[in-house]
Write a protein that holds these residues in place. Sequence first.
Motif: not given
Length: 221
Positions: A136-163
């Motif tokens: 759980a710690q590895t996912f929270l501190y290592i995997t998740l931050p890198q994953a979010v950074r890699n797909v941040l444009p897609e997350l924001l694009s989906n947020t625009v669509e949600l709005i």
Amino acid sequence: MDVFLSEFFNVDIMVKVAPLIFKGFLQTLLLCVILVPIGLCGGLGAMLLATSRSRFVRWPAVAAIDFFRSFPPLVLLIFIYSGLPFAGIRLSPLAAICIAFLLNAASYYGEIYRAGVESVPRGQVEAGRSTGLGAAQTFLYITLPQAVRNVLPELLSNTVELIKLTTLASVISAPELLHSADLARSLTYNTSPLIMAAALYLIMLWPLVRIIRRLEHKLAG
């Protein structure tokens, strides 16, 4: 030209309906403040379930994600708001909107998170575990931050669509921006209130679109 300006850019009508439009705009902002966080959190939960090692958890989660990605959000909203009362479940417009858009948004966010997690090199995870971190710690501190950074444009694009999806709330007479603008149009017999609503949506979404473009260029470089 005068007829065009009078129909679409009538300043006098815009001033008269401004309080109603502003009230709808505030309601739209409220929806965004509620829907975006629950969509992001719901998507994270959906991703964790869909990547579970237990097939009894993973398979239903994957099926649910595929179902809600395929199901039209407008139909889902109408079903929840107008269909559930036949089963004795009556929801307020806000509750129906939150449930419908949570199911829809979480399924899309979940797939984006999954793609981000899969993009993180396995060696990063192994390095985290070798330092003594738990799964759980590895996912929270290592995997998740890198994953979010890699797909941040897609997350924001989906947020625009949600709005943008918040405009569907007008179908169940929720007093958001589009509903308020359409009500003002019906009262004034003029299209200017819709122009005001379009301008407010543009002001709200344009900065996000520019941020997404910059992020895409930065990550591509």
